[in-house]
Motif scaffolding. Structure first.
Motif, PDB file in Angstrom:
ATOM      1  N   ILE A  23       0.846  -1.201   0.000  1.00 58.01           N
ATOM      2  CA  ILE A  23       0.000   0.000   0.000  1.00 58.01           C
ATOM      3  C   ILE A  23       0.881   1.250   0.000  1.00 58.01           C
ATOM      4  O   ILE A  23       0.681   2.171  -0.796  1.00 58.01           O
ATOM      5  N   ARG A  24       1.872   1.278   0.885  1.00 55.84           N
ATOM      6  CA  ARG A  24       2.761   2.440   0.954  1.00 55.84           C
ATOM      7  C   ARG A  24       3.535   2.613  -0.342  1.00 55.84           C
ATOM      8  O   ARG A  24       3.707   3.731  -0.832  1.00 55.84           O
ATOM      9  N   SER A  25       3.975   1.516  -0.913  1.00 58.99           N
ATOM     10  CA  SER A  25       4.712   1.566  -2.162  1.00 58.99           C
ATOM     11  C   SER A  25       3.823   2.077  -3.297  1.00 58.99           C
ATOM     12  O   SER A  25       4.257   2.849  -4.148  1.00 58.99           O
ATOM     13  N   HIS A  26       2.562   1.662  -3.307  1.00 54.32           N
ATOM     14  CA  HIS A  26       1.615   2.087  -4.339  1.00 54.32           C
ATOM     15  C   HIS A  26       1.436   3.607  -4.348  1.00 54.32           C
ATOM     16  O   HIS A  26       1.294   4.222  -5.392  1.00 54.32           O
ATOM     17  N   TYR A  27       1.437   4.196  -3.178  1.00 55.14           N
ATOM     18  CA  TYR A  27       1.258   5.637  -3.069  1.00 55.14           C
ATOM     19  C   TYR A  27       2.582   6.397  -3.121  1.00 55.14           C
ATOM     20  O   TYR A  27       2.629   7.588  -2.862  1.00 55.14           O
ATOM     21  N   GLY A  28       3.672   5.688  -3.441  1.00 58.03           N
ATOM     22  CA  GLY A  28       4.957   6.337  -3.635  1.00 58.03           C
ATOM     23  C   GLY A  28       5.691   6.714  -2.370  1.00 58.03           C
ATOM     24  O   GLY A  28       6.685   7.440  -2.417  1.00 58.03           O
ATOM     25  N   GLU A  29       5.220   6.238  -1.244  1.00 57.70           N
ATOM     26  CA  GLU A  29       5.899   6.541   0.016  1.00 57.70           C
ATOM     27  C   GLU A  29       7.104   5.629   0.182  1.00 57.70           C
ATOM     28  O   GLU A  29       7.030   4.448  -0.121  1.00 57.70           O
ATOM     29  N   PRO A  30       8.199   6.195   0.664  1.00 56.21           N
ATOM     30  CA  PRO A  30       9.352   5.322   0.906  1.00 56.21           C
ATOM     31  C   PRO A  30       9.036   4.360   2.048  1.00 56.21           C
ATOM     32  O   PRO A  30       8.379   4.724   3.017  1.00 56.21           O
TER      33      PRO A  30
END
Length: 123
Positions: A23-30
Motif C-alpha cells: 500500500i505504501r509503495s503504491h502511493y509512492g511513500e518510501p
C-alpha cells in the motif's frame, strides 16, 4: 460506507503480511525493504518447533509427545500455507497438503519436510 475499511485491510494482512508495504509503495511513500520471506518463515518454524518441544518436554519419548507435536505442526502448516495461497507458491501448497494427509511417523520428519519445502519454494 460501513466504516470498516481498516478492518478489511487488517484481514488482508493475515493472508498477505506485506500488504502494508504494498500500500505504501503504491502511493509512492518510501518504505523499508520487504523482509526476505524464506528467512522469516524458516526462523518462525524453527522457533515454533523449539517452543513445542519445550512445552511438551515432560512427555518426551511418549506417544502423546509425538502425537501433540505432529498435530500442532500440521495445524501450523494448514494456517501458514494451505489456507494462504497468496503467500505460498502453488507447488508448496500442494506439497504441504500432501504432508497434511500423510501419516507422519515422527514430528522430526514432518518438521524437516516443512523446512525443506520452505527452502525449495519460497524466495
Amino acid at each position: 460506507m460501513t466504516g470498516v475499511d481498516g478492518i478489511m485491510i487488517g484481514r488482508g494482512a493475515v493472508a498477505n503480511p506485506f500488504v502494508f508495504y504494498e500500500i505504501r509503495s503504491h502511493y509512492g511513500e518510501p518504505c523499508e525493504a520487504r523482509p526476505e520471506v524464506r528467512t522469516r518463515a524458516l526462523r518462525f518454524f524453527e522457533v515454533y518447533y523449539q517452543a513445542l518441544q519445550e512445552s511438551e518436554a515432560k512427555h518426551a519419548g511418549t506417544a502423546r509427545y509425538h502425537r501433540t507435536l505432529t498435530s500442532r505442526l500440521k495445524q501450523m502448516i494448514c494456517h501458514s500455507f494451505t489456507m494462504n495461497p497468496e503467500v505460498s507458491p502453488e507447488a508448496m501448497v500442494e506439497e504441504m497438503s500432501l504432508a497434511l494427509r500423510s501419516p507422519s511417523d515422527s514430528p522430526e520428519r514432518l518438521y524437516e519436510s516443512i523446512m525443506l519445502s520452505i527452502n525449495k519454494h519460497m524466495r
